[in-house]
Design an enzyme around this catalytic site. Sequence first.
Site, short mmCIF file in Angstrom:
data_model
loop_
_atom_site.label_atom_id
_atom_site.label_comp_id
_atom_site.label_asym_id
_atom_site.label_seq_id
_atom_site.Cartn_x
_atom_site.Cartn_y
_atom_site.Cartn_z
N ASP A 106 3.07 14.02 15.70
CA ASP A 106 3.42 13.84 14.17
C ASP A 106 2.08 13.98 13.46
O ASP A 106 2.09 13.19 12.49
CB ASP A 106 4.16 12.52 13.98
CG ASP A 106 4.93 12.51 12.63
OD1 ASP A 106 5.34 13.60 12.01
OD2 ASP A 106 5.19 11.45 12.10
N LYS A 121 1.71 -2.93 9.04
CA LYS A 121 2.97 -2.12 8.93
C LYS A 121 4.13 -3.23 9.46
O LYS A 121 3.87 -3.63 10.49
CB LYS A 121 2.81 -0.71 9.95
CG LYS A 121 1.61 0.25 9.51
CD LYS A 121 1.57 1.30 10.45
CE LYS A 121 2.81 2.11 10.61
NZ LYS A 121 2.57 3.14 11.50
N GLY A 143 6.69 4.14 4.57
CA GLY A 143 6.84 5.28 5.66
C GLY A 143 7.95 5.20 6.24
O GLY A 143 8.80 4.31 6.14
N PHE A 154 8.33 3.92 9.37
CA PHE A 154 8.45 2.61 10.01
C PHE A 154 8.64 1.39 9.12
O PHE A 154 9.49 0.70 9.35
CB PHE A 154 6.79 2.34 10.53
CG PHE A 154 6.72 0.92 11.41
CD1 PHE A 154 7.13 1.40 12.69
CD2 PHE A 154 6.64 -0.12 11.01
CE1 PHE A 154 7.01 0.24 13.86
CE2 PHE A 154 6.58 -1.11 11.67
CZ PHE A 154 6.60 -1.08 12.92
N LEU A 209 0.82 -1.24 -0.05
CA LEU A 209 0.01 0.06 0.05
C LEU A 209 0.88 1.19 -0.03
O LEU A 209 0.38 2.36 -0.45
CB LEU A 209 -0.94 0.14 1.23
CG LEU A 209 -1.92 -1.00 1.39
CD1 LEU A 209 -2.71 -0.97 2.51
CD2 LEU A 209 -2.90 -0.84 0.15
N GLY A 210 1.98 1.19 0.65
CA GLY A 210 2.87 2.25 0.56
C GLY A 210 4.05 1.95 1.56
O GLY A 210 4.20 1.19 2.37
#
Length: 681
Positions: A475, A378, A359, A361, A356-357
């Site tokens: 954040d 994640k 980041g 993390f 999905l993407g």
Amino acid sequence: MENMAKVCSRLIFQSAICLFFAQAIIAKPNFNNSFVCSDKGDYTSNSTYKANLNHLLYTLTSNTEIDYGFYNSSYGRDPDKVYAIGLCRGDVKPDECRSCLYNNTILLPRYCPNQKEAMKQDEYCILRYSFRNILGIMEDHPVFIQKNIHDQSGNLGTYNQFLRTLLDGLSNQAAAGGSLRKFAEANSTGMNSKTQYALVQCTPDLSQTDCSDCLLSAFGQIHLCCNGKQGAVIFTPSCNFRYEQYPFFGPVADIAQPSTNTSGPVADIAPPSTNTSAAKGNDGNKSQTVIIVGSIIAFVVVVVLIIISCIYLRVRKPREKPESQAVEEIGNAESLRLDFKTIKVATDDFSNANELGKGGFGVVYKGKLSNEQVIAVKRLSKNSGQGDLEFKNEVLLVAKLQHRNLVRLLGFCLEGIERLLIYEFVPNGSLDHFIFDPIKREQLDWTRRYKIIGGIARGLLYLHEDSRLRIIHRDLKASNILLDSEMNPKISDFGMARLFELDQSEANTSRIVGTYGYMSPEYAMCGHFSVKSDVFSFGVLMLEIISGQKNSSFGNGENIENLLSYAWKNWKHGIVSNLADPTLEVGSTTEIMRGIHIGLLCVQENVVDRPTMASVVLMLNSYAITLPIPSQPAFFMNSGTKSNICLQCEHDSRVTESNQSKSSSDQASLNEASITELSPR
């Protein structure tokens, strides 16, 4: 070992302080749970009754020209008409009164969601609302009671007679009060030469007879709950009283007039005459001796236990830890732990097709569990700048949070070097892929954008004030706001979040985390952060949503502008067209200008000037609230003077460098900014 000695010394000192103040603290009433939610009727979230209730609570304290601590009003038409009463204690000043009632107008509807009738008692004020007319009607139930845990020494019969004489005298004075205030307070010396303090109060809309009857009924609760106790506080909807053996009230507050200098019609209240003779005996001295001896014994026991613990920590051999310390601390959330094989199957072995993407993390994958539930996973990257600390934060914090505007953590996986976080799947992905996309942004009309702004605000308010914990996100940005199928916002990514004590207001750190552009100046430059740091980030995000522009510098003709300074200049000149996203409809100009105004209030340089999220939610939901004028925003470009924050930070840095010895671990983590870019999920 030097650090261990310091820790032990601090624990011993804190234990002594705690024991010293324990008796004073334990005697103070606790009003945290003083809510009464009636079961006489419910309303729905989108109903006319809810809208009328919101309007009434927002305007309750402004519906009178004379501020004497009693507010009553109604709004709407039957069957959705709402009635409300607010009453402050007679010794509370007008500003403190309005502040107390304001807090209760926020708390009460949240604690009693969808109840048409509810009541909240506080130390200084009481708020109640209902679907029925409650003005001028005496009600002595339900009853809220808090009693002092300490017993009265001496003859109980003599003490009860002395106390009743004191309360009856005050009751007569309060009942004889006028339509502005029915309140009386006094103190009198009685048994063992101890002074008893007491106050009584009725809502001033009651008749003299109704006030006397209400207090008489309330006094009758003493023998049921608090017989022989040194103090108690008892509330009913129409009257209340309190007595203690220590002073807890001030002088009767003056009645505040509109703008004239005439004094209000406040009657002088003299304490009732009491001639009760003091009882003789040594019971009081014996009781005090027992308390002192008991405290000394408890102190010695605590110190011995601390010393034993310190010796054990010093001599024991360190255990080998197959995994990090963060793993041990996650034990309390063990029920959320999922098997790695289960997640591997759900994501088709973390295939690229399910990605999905990416980041800070690591990579985020889409998956489907055996029960057909769709999830987002994640996976911590081996070369990620984040690690066990952020992983622990997500598991321990998010697992305890439940709010419609926060992304929901379903579980975690911890196996070998693998660190996985499993969240609910949010189909529309992150906000930045809408507001910064020239095509997708057209799907966000002003109504939807305003709904998103309001949802983010409510989620932050929950984190700051309404959850069991007080959490600073640190954040908040467009890529950390996810949108569900109905475009409702959900705050995500709590890896950088910090947990505060409920009464803690700010903290400092040398580990600056977050994303530049959204960071408040006091945090980016000094490491000072608080709930107002999140408010600043919210203000930046709000201006981004309205403008469709990123907060970083952008071209404006021949000039390079910063979003905050550009918004400030256009707002000062009353120009919306230059800042608002061109795709927004023209008819929303007034609302958009108000939105820009609220955003600018949030990004003011002075921390104190920024509103709390509770105030922001009120501003967003009520046009009856007059907005203050914002000052120049932080990071204002082309400013010729250095900000006070910069100067203060330089001073703090010099003090820190000269007084603080930095460990190598501190030096390795001075600035760990998180820059996350997620694809739609």
